[in-house]
Design a protein around this motif. Structure first.
Motif, PDB file in Angstrom:
ATOM      1  N   GLY A  99     -93.663  23.688  20.870  1.00  0.00           N
ATOM      2  CA  GLY A  99     -94.733  23.085  21.656  1.00  0.00           C
ATOM      3  C   GLY A  99     -94.934  23.717  23.016  1.00  0.00           C
ATOM      4  N   GLY A 100     -94.674  25.014  23.126  1.00  0.00           N
ATOM      5  CA  GLY A 100     -94.852  25.699  24.399  1.00  0.00           C
ATOM      6  C   GLY A 100     -93.693  25.552  25.359  1.00  0.00           C
ATOM      7  N   THR A 101     -92.619  24.885  24.926  1.00  0.00           N
ATOM      8  CA  THR A 101     -91.440  24.687  25.770  1.00  0.00           C
ATOM      9  C   THR A 101     -90.280  25.523  25.251  1.00  0.00           C
ATOM     10  N   GLU A 102     -89.681  26.288  26.143  1.00  0.00           N
ATOM     11  CA  GLU A 102     -88.519  27.113  25.809  1.00  0.00           C
ATOM     12  C   GLU A 102     -87.264  26.384  26.269  1.00  0.00           C
ATOM     13  N   ARG A 103     -86.339  26.163  25.347  1.00  0.00           N
ATOM     14  CA  ARG A 103     -85.116  25.412  25.657  1.00  0.00           C
ATOM     15  C   ARG A 103     -83.897  26.305  25.489  1.00  0.00           C
TER      16      ARG A 103
ATOM     17  N   GLN B  43     -71.638  20.913  27.064  1.00  0.00           N
ATOM     18  CA  GLN B  43     -72.893  21.657  27.093  1.00  0.00           C
ATOM     19  C   GLN B  43     -73.942  21.028  28.008  1.00  0.00           C
ATOM     20  N   CYS B  44     -74.832  21.887  28.486  1.00  0.00           N
ATOM     21  CA  CYS B  44     -76.014  21.468  29.228  1.00  0.00           C
ATOM     22  C   CYS B  44     -77.218  22.168  28.599  1.00  0.00           C
ATOM     23  N   TYR B  45     -78.412  21.766  29.003  1.00  0.00           N
ATOM     24  CA  TYR B  45     -79.594  22.505  28.561  1.00  0.00           C
ATOM     25  C   TYR B  45     -80.648  22.485  29.656  1.00  0.00           C
ATOM     26  N   SER B  46     -81.524  23.469  29.616  1.00  0.00           N
ATOM     27  CA  SER B  46     -82.646  23.539  30.544  1.00  0.00           C
ATOM     28  C   SER B  46     -83.891  23.898  29.747  1.00  0.00           C
ATOM     29  N   THR B  47     -85.065  23.618  30.326  1.00  0.00           N
ATOM     30  CA  THR B  47     -86.321  23.931  29.651  1.00  0.00           C
ATOM     31  C   THR B  47     -87.275  24.632  30.606  1.00  0.00           C
ATOM     32  N   VAL B  48     -88.139  25.443  30.026  1.00  0.00           N
ATOM     33  CA  VAL B  48     -89.186  26.133  30.773  1.00  0.00           C
ATOM     34  C   VAL B  48     -90.495  25.951  30.016  1.00  0.00           C
ATOM     35  N   ALA B  49     -91.541  25.542  30.724  1.00  0.00           N
ATOM     36  CA  ALA B  49     -92.843  25.331  30.090  1.00  0.00           C
ATOM     37  C   ALA B  49     -93.941  25.598  31.107  1.00  0.00           C
ATOM     38  N   ARG B  50     -95.139  25.736  30.609  1.00  0.00           N
ATOM     39  CA  ARG B  50     -96.290  25.826  31.500  1.00  0.00           C
ATOM     40  C   ARG B  50     -96.491  24.474  32.160  1.00  0.00           C
ATOM     41  N   ASP B  51     -96.718  24.470  33.464  1.00  0.00           N
ATOM     42  CA  ASP B  51     -96.921  23.215  34.177  1.00  0.00           C
ATOM     43  C   ASP B  51     -98.318  22.696  33.875  1.00  0.00           C
ATOM     44  N   GLY B  52     -98.372  21.643  33.032  1.00  0.00           N
ATOM     45  CA  GLY B  52     -99.667  21.118  32.626  1.00  0.00           C
ATOM     46  C   GLY B  52    -100.113  19.902  33.402  1.00  0.00           C
TER      47      GLY B  52
END
Length: 254
Positions: free
Chosen positions: A171-175, A229-238
């Motif tokens: 969905g446009g989000t990189e995790r 573990q941890c996680y982060s996400t990168v997405a277009r700011d909508g």
């Protein structure tokens, strides 16, 4: 940064506008797809437990903030595109029950208490943020999409000894899921993950600031789902909008 004063946090948490009995609440809650009742029945009791654990020194501010940001919500937009029927539903719910606006006001105060403010940062934390912001100009030079940003970000993670455990795109989000080698540093003195989440993540905050200025939403890790573990996400700011973050007064009925 140790976080908010426990007594002040307790005062704010206890001020949650509990839903009243009666048909008005049921009508408003139905308009909000049950978000208000889910807040009251499951999310808020868990918040009270975290607030008590924070006062006892057993959890970090970051863990509280992660829970606050996971509040049951009612979406008002799909990215930048307004969901008009849902906005009308929020307006109608607010007209039905005063508590709808009160919850949004309460939630805003709670988030403000937990989120970073430049004046709250220690000198070291300000230096780390500034370093991250300056480094971002080099690290993300020439990037313009979440996919490009996350590739550079993973290089940065690996360069400081972070192990990448998994990657995903939907969905446009990189995790990115990873294991931080610093999660137990000084744990006996300061608590688990204090060094990585309360200090070293200030460098990540510099990345957040830089990328936000360029329309990229980087959600750096705020709390680990477990000790490993941890996680982060990168997405277009909508520019997503949702209640209770967005109060009814900020929504104009189309």
């Amino acid at each position: 940064m140790a976080g908010p004063d426990p007594e002040e946090l307790r005062r704010v948490v206890e001020a949650f506008p509990a839903p009243p009995d009666g048909d008005q609440f049921e009508t408003a809650d139905e308009l909000l797809d049950g978000a208000y009742s889910r807040m009251a029945e499951s999310w808020y009791p868990a918040l009270r437990e975290l607030e008590a654990a924070y006062a006892d020194g057993d959890v970090l501010r970051e863990e509280l903030l992660a829970h606050v940001e996971a509040v049951p919500s009612f979406r008002l937009s799909d990215g930048a595109a307004p969901l008009r029927e849902r906005r009308r539903a929020l307006v109608e719910a607010d007209e039905t029950l005063d508590g709808v606006a009160a919850v949004a006001e309460w939630y805003d105060e709670l988030r403000a208490l937990l989120e970073d403010e430049p004046t709250d940062l220690t000198r070291l934390e300000r230096l780390l943020h500034g370093f991250g912001y300056a480094l971002a100009h080099v690290l993300f030079l020439g990037t313009s999409s979440p996919a490009q940003v996350v590739r550079r970000l993973r290089v940065a993670y690996r360069s400081v000894g972070v192990r990448i455990d998994g990657t995903d795109a939907a969905g446009g989000t990189e995790r990115t899921t990873f294991t931080c080698p610093y999660r137990n540093v000084a744990a006996s003195q300061c608590g688990k993950r204090w060094v990585c989440h309360e200090k070293l993540d200030r460098v990540d905050d510099g990345y957040v600031t830089y990328l936000a200025e360029r329309g990229i939403d980087y959600q750096r890790p705020r709390a680990c789902p477990n000790a490993e573990q941890c996680y982060s996400t990168v997405a277009r700011d909508g520019g997503d909008r949702w209640w209770p973050k967005t109060p009814p007064g900020d929504v104009s009925e189309p």
